[in-house]
Structures are given as structure tokens and as C-alpha cells.
Design a protein around this motif. Sequence first.
Motif, mmCIF file in Angstrom:
data_model
loop_
_atom_site.group_PDB
_atom_site.id
_atom_site.type_symbol
_atom_site.label_atom_id
_atom_site.label_comp_id
_atom_site.label_asym_id
_atom_site.label_seq_id
_atom_site.Cartn_x
_atom_site.Cartn_y
_atom_site.Cartn_z
ATOM 1 N N PHE A 359 12.540 -2.732 32.873
ATOM 2 C CA PHE A 359 13.360 -3.093 34.034
ATOM 3 C C PHE A 359 13.326 -4.599 34.292
ATOM 4 O O PHE A 359 14.334 -5.183 34.715
ATOM 5 N N PHE A 360 12.189 -5.236 34.057
ATOM 6 C CA PHE A 360 12.149 -6.702 34.143
ATOM 7 C C PHE A 360 13.146 -7.319 33.166
ATOM 8 O O PHE A 360 13.902 -8.239 33.501
ATOM 9 N N LEU A 361 13.145 -6.817 31.931
ATOM 10 C CA LEU A 361 14.007 -7.382 30.887
ATOM 11 C C LEU A 361 15.486 -7.151 31.192
ATOM 12 O O LEU A 361 16.314 -8.057 31.034
ATOM 13 N N VAL A 362 15.820 -5.953 31.636
ATOM 14 C CA VAL A 362 17.221 -5.662 31.962
ATOM 15 C C VAL A 362 17.675 -6.509 33.148
ATOM 16 O O VAL A 362 18.818 -6.984 33.190
ATOM 17 N N GLY A 363 16.773 -6.711 34.124
ATOM 18 C CA GLY A 363 17.104 -7.589 35.243
ATOM 19 C C GLY A 363 17.398 -9.002 34.772
ATOM 20 O O GLY A 363 18.338 -9.658 35.254
ATOM 21 N N ALA A 364 16.613 -9.482 33.796
ATOM 22 C CA ALA A 364 16.834 -10.833 33.255
ATOM 23 C C ALA A 364 18.170 -10.910 32.514
ATOM 24 O O ALA A 364 18.900 -11.905 32.625
ATOM 25 N N ILE A 365 18.483 -9.869 31.753
ATOM 26 C CA ILE A 365 19.774 -9.841 31.035
ATOM 27 C C ILE A 365 20.933 -9.829 32.029
ATOM 28 O O ILE A 365 21.928 -10.544 31.861
ATOM 29 N N LYS A 366 20.791 -9.031 33.091
ATOM 30 C CA LYS A 366 21.860 -8.959 34.099
ATOM 31 C C LYS A 366 22.027 -10.306 34.805
ATOM 32 O O LYS A 366 23.151 -10.725 35.114
ATOM 33 N N ASP A 367 20.928 -11.003 35.069
ATOM 34 C CA ASP A 367 21.017 -12.328 35.692
ATOM 35 C C ASP A 367 21.781 -13.310 34.794
ATOM 36 O O ASP A 367 22.549 -14.143 35.287
ATOM 37 N N ARG A 368 21.564 -13.213 33.489
ATOM 38 C CA ARG A 368 22.191 -14.158 32.570
ATOM 39 C C ARG A 368 23.665 -13.842 32.310
ATOM 40 O O ARG A 368 24.487 -14.750 32.194
ATOM 41 N N TYR A 369 23.982 -12.563 32.193
ATOM 42 C CA TYR A 369 25.344 -12.178 31.823
ATOM 43 C C TYR A 369 26.168 -11.658 33.002
ATOM 44 O O TYR A 369 27.370 -11.417 32.850
ATOM 45 N N ALA A 380 32.560 -8.114 21.481
ATOM 46 C CA ALA A 380 32.704 -9.132 20.428
ATOM 47 C C ALA A 380 31.965 -10.416 20.772
ATOM 48 O O ALA A 380 31.405 -11.090 19.900
ATOM 49 N N THR A 381 31.969 -10.784 22.032
ATOM 50 C CA THR A 381 31.215 -11.972 22.472
ATOM 51 C C THR A 381 30.085 -11.532 23.401
ATOM 52 O O THR A 381 29.831 -12.145 24.432
ATOM 53 N N GLY A 382 29.437 -10.432 23.041
ATOM 54 C CA GLY A 382 28.421 -9.837 23.901
ATOM 55 C C GLY A 382 27.085 -10.541 23.824
ATOM 56 O O GLY A 382 26.988 -11.716 23.463
ATOM 57 N N ALA A 383 26.040 -9.785 24.130
ATOM 58 C CA ALA A 383 24.715 -10.386 24.270
ATOM 59 C C ALA A 383 24.185 -10.930 22.941
ATOM 60 O O ALA A 383 23.785 -12.086 22.849
ATOM 61 N N ALA A 384 24.185 -10.072 21.888
ATOM 62 C CA ALA A 384 23.657 -10.476 20.572
ATOM 63 C C ALA A 384 22.386 -11.311 20.751
ATOM 64 O O ALA A 384 22.297 -12.460 20.298
ATOM 65 N N LEU A 385 21.402 -10.714 21.408
ATOM 66 C CA LEU A 385 20.245 -11.491 21.874
ATOM 67 C C LEU A 385 19.466 -12.155 20.745
ATOM 68 O O LEU A 385 18.894 -13.225 20.940
ATOM 69 N N TYR A 386 19.413 -11.536 19.567
ATOM 70 C CA TYR A 386 18.643 -12.157 18.486
ATOM 71 C C TYR A 386 19.190 -13.544 18.144
ATOM 72 O O TYR A 386 18.433 -14.445 17.756
ATOM 73 N N GLY A 387 20.503 -13.733 18.280
ATOM 74 C CA GLY A 387 21.094 -15.020 17.947
ATOM 75 C C GLY A 387 21.230 -15.960 19.126
ATOM 76 O O GLY A 387 21.355 -17.166 18.949
ATOM 77 N N ARG A 388 21.207 -15.424 20.357
ATOM 78 C CA ARG A 388 21.432 -16.251 21.534
ATOM 79 C C ARG A 388 20.160 -16.522 22.337
ATOM 80 O O ARG A 388 19.972 -17.594 22.883
ATOM 81 N N ALA A 389 19.317 -15.503 22.450
ATOM 82 C CA ALA A 389 18.040 -15.644 23.173
ATOM 83 C C ALA A 389 17.007 -14.828 22.406
ATOM 84 O O ALA A 389 16.667 -13.712 22.801
ATOM 85 N N PRO A 390 16.519 -15.344 21.280
ATOM 86 C CA PRO A 390 15.691 -14.536 20.369
ATOM 87 C C PRO A 390 14.413 -13.982 20.999
ATOM 88 O O PRO A 390 14.009 -12.869 20.686
ATOM 89 N N ARG A 391 13.779 -14.747 21.881
ATOM 90 C CA ARG A 391 12.550 -14.236 22.502
ATOM 91 C C ARG A 391 12.861 -13.061 23.417
ATOM 92 O O ARG A 391 12.128 -12.067 23.449
ATOM 93 N N LEU A 392 13.936 -13.173 24.180
ATOM 94 C CA LEU A 392 14.344 -12.078 25.054
ATOM 95 C C LEU A 392 14.711 -10.847 24.226
ATOM 96 O O LEU A 392 14.345 -9.717 24.572
ATOM 97 N N ILE A 472 22.889 -19.454 26.626
ATOM 98 C CA ILE A 472 22.169 -18.832 27.737
ATOM 99 C C ILE A 472 20.684 -19.149 27.585
ATOM 100 O O ILE A 472 20.203 -19.436 26.486
ATOM 101 N N ALA A 473 20.002 -19.096 28.713
ATOM 102 C CA ALA A 473 18.575 -19.429 28.710
ATOM 103 C C ALA A 473 17.783 -18.311 28.051
ATOM 104 O O ALA A 473 18.063 -17.132 28.251
#
Length: 517
Positions: A359-369, A380-392, A472-473
Amino acid sequence: MQFLLALIVVGPLLGAAAALLPAPPGLKGKSPDQAVLRHGVTVTGVILLAAIALALGFDHDQPSRMQATTDISWIHALDVRIHLGVDGISLPLLVLTALLSFLCALYSYFKMPAGPSPKGFVALLLVLESGTLATFAVLDLVLFFLAFEMVLIPMYFLIARWGGEGRQAAAWKFILYTLLGSVVMLLGLLLIGVKAGTFDMVALATDNGRGLTTSVQVIAVLAIGIGLAVKTPMWPLHSWLPDAHTAAPTVGSVLLAGVLLKMGTYGFVRILLPITPDGMRTFAPYLAAFAVAGIIYGSLACLALARPGNKGDLKRLIAYSSVGHMGFVLLGIATMTPTGVNGALFANVAHGLVTGLLFFLVGAIKDRYGTADLDTLAGATGAALYGRAPRLGALLAFAAVASLGLPGLAGFWGEMLALFGAFEPAEGLSRPAFLTFTAIGAFGTLLTAAYLLLVVRRVCMGGPRPAGETPIADVHGYEFAAWTPLVALTVLAGLWPAVLLGLTDPAVQKLLAGGTQ
């Protein structure tokens, strides 16, 4: 030790009262709002240190014995006592509650949810912590009910005033469901107290139901079980949970999943198993049936939400996953065996760590997007976290595989022990029925893996960030501080389960034997 436990229970209440007072001039810092948020971090930090000190001072050679006890007469006419104590069953839940409350206060200091004044937010957070800690520490049935109910009002306001879209309806649904369940539960608690002549949970557990007729036990289990099942939440009494999680602020979801759901299952272990064993034996097959139905239902609901085109909300998906995970806890309890009950208690703590992190992680994703909608995040221009925020992205993948029960992480042991317990249930329970429940529960683990891996694929994987797209951060420093303890404890509990099982097993053995060991 007595002072520490009393401080842990009462300290947050005193802190809540202090939070509503004007901040002294020297402590205001940049603003009064910052001062009150810092106050929340300080109070929850002190309570966490007290809980750690209590755990360090706990006699680990005798985890089945109630320690740090306080026993003071309160309402003499009804023989209601202020009776506090901690054993190997309640100690891990006390520390978990103190830890999650501190991490939520720390997170809120840097990321306060939008809403009214922080004064009310901090005060409600501390009242919620006090009520939850009291639930795990009290040893009187009347006090247990009061503490159990104490958490409803602060959680209602946290959802209704600081929540997101649909918060009013979700808050009302939450409080109506839990209040109706609690009314029935109170009748069952009073029935036990009146018929047994005492509300003392230790004395009642030692008596092991010998002072209660089978019919009284059956009625008590039915009444108390309904109230506990709503809070757990057991299918089909779960429908308040997805709405509450979806609307709640991030820290509200963390505390709701990580702590409040544990109060229901703790009540089954602390009250119904030792005090009404004959009644529990009557209802155990039905409890197990509802438990495995919840496992399958929760997993299928998550699979439906995770499929492309279904506009699934990620917070709602994790809420439904809790229905499935708590199903394993209830299945372990229904076996009425040391193996199953130990598995249930382990799964309780593991769920608090892993789902709190999710829930912490999903809250962080919701804050960013700005959204938790899976189709948007996986577009198509979604989260793709490994390429945009790899630690997240790595943390989300870690939490997902921990939640699906990967060996070596905390989620594995509780589910495995619950299934082992169901494979060989207590004497007097139908083994063919429980073998069926074991098979259904094992199939549920495959469904759990399916939807969690689907979520990771859709949210984390994808093409690299296009040139010119606003970056994104990745994980902020305060997020790293709030999440690292949960990651570390998830790994520790997975690699060294004896840390937890060494505490719970002797206490569970004594509880199931009626205090005769």
C-alpha cells in the motif's frame, strides 16, 4: 515491564490529547502544521522504542507465560478489571502495530494527505494506535470489546476527511458493517462472562470451556465469530474492505491492512479457541469452508481487476488480495492444531509487513501518476517502472513476490503451515473435508501468483522513457526510510522463521491445552 506495557497502551492517547493543544513557540519550526506532524513522529517513535524495549526484556524462555501484567479492579460490581499482559502470541502484534504506526507518522510528515488541519489527522492516528495496541494487550473481555471498538471512529474520520474519491460512502460502509458485527459480538462476550462468572480471559482460557455448556459455547462462538469475521474480513462479510481501501489515504490503507484486520483473527485465537473449544469444534469446518471460499474469491477478483480493459484500481486489487491472504489465516485457525494456529499467527504478521509495503508503494505510484488505474499505468506511455523509476519498480516486484509466498520471504511460512495444519486437523474434525480445503487453498496460491505476476508485468515492464518525456521521481529519501524496515523484516522472517515461531509455539500449545502445560 509493567510500566512499559502501560506506556505503550496509554502513551498514544496522551499524545493525541497533546496534539490538539497549541504548539509551544519554540517547537513550531516553520509552521504549527509542521510542529504537530513532528509531534506525531515523536510520540509514535517513543512508543516503538518502548515496544522494542518490552520485546528485549521479555522472558523468551517462557513465552507462554503472561508477562508485564497489570491487574487492577475497575468495575467491582461486574468484576471488570484493568488487566493487561503480553505473551508470545500478542508480543509480535504489539511490535508490528508500533512499527507501522511510526512509519505512517514518518511518511505523513513528508507527505501529508490532502484534507483538513494536520492536528486532527495526528490525533486520530494516535487514538487509532492506542486502540489497536490495547486490543492486543488487554486480558478482560469487556476491555477487549472497548478497545476493539475504539479504533472505529478514528478510522472512519481518516477515510471520510482525508480519503479520495468516494470517501464518504466508503467510510459509512466501513463503520456500519463493523458496528453491526460488534453489537452481536458484545452479546456473545456478555454471555460468556455471565455464564462463567468472570470476564478474565486468562482464567477463562485456563478453564478451557469446562464451566460452559456446549450450547452456550456454540451460541457464543456464533455471536463473537460474526463480529470478528467482519473485522478480519471473512468472505462474504468482506464487501466493506475494497471500498475502504480504495478511498482511504495511503497511511490509512497501511494501518487498515497491516493492523486492523489482525484484530479479528487475534480475537479468534485469544478468545474463541481456548475459552469455547467445543463451540469452535462445531463451527471449524464451516469457518474453513468460508476461509477457502475467500481465498479463491479474492484471487479471482484480483485476476479480473488485473486483466487489460477492466479499469482495475491497483489499491482495490490489493484490498481483494487481503481477503485471500486472511483466508489462509482463518484456515489455520479452523484446523485447531498447533501447526495451523502457528501458521495463522505467522501469516498475520507477514501480511502486515508485506501488504503494508504494497500500500505504501501503490500510494507512491498514485502520487507520481495521479492514478492507480491499471489500464492507465500499463498503457503505451504508462508506468513502465523498470525504465522510469527502477528502484520503485524493484520494490514493487519484491513486495509482489513476497505476497505470493515465495520461499525465503515472510509470506511463505504462514500459508504453508496453515495448509499443513489443514492436512492433519485436530481430533474430531473431518479429515476428508479438510483435505478438500487443503487442495482448494493450494490452488489459491497458484491464482495468487498469477495475478501478482500479471500486475508486475503490466506496471513494471515496458519500453524505455521516450526522449522529451518528463521524468518521474524514483524513491525519495523519506520513502526509503519508511519502507526499508518492512523489506528487512520480510526477508528476516522468511529466512529465520524461528524468530517468530519460537515465540508463538509455546503460547499456542498452552492455549490449546487450556493452560494446563
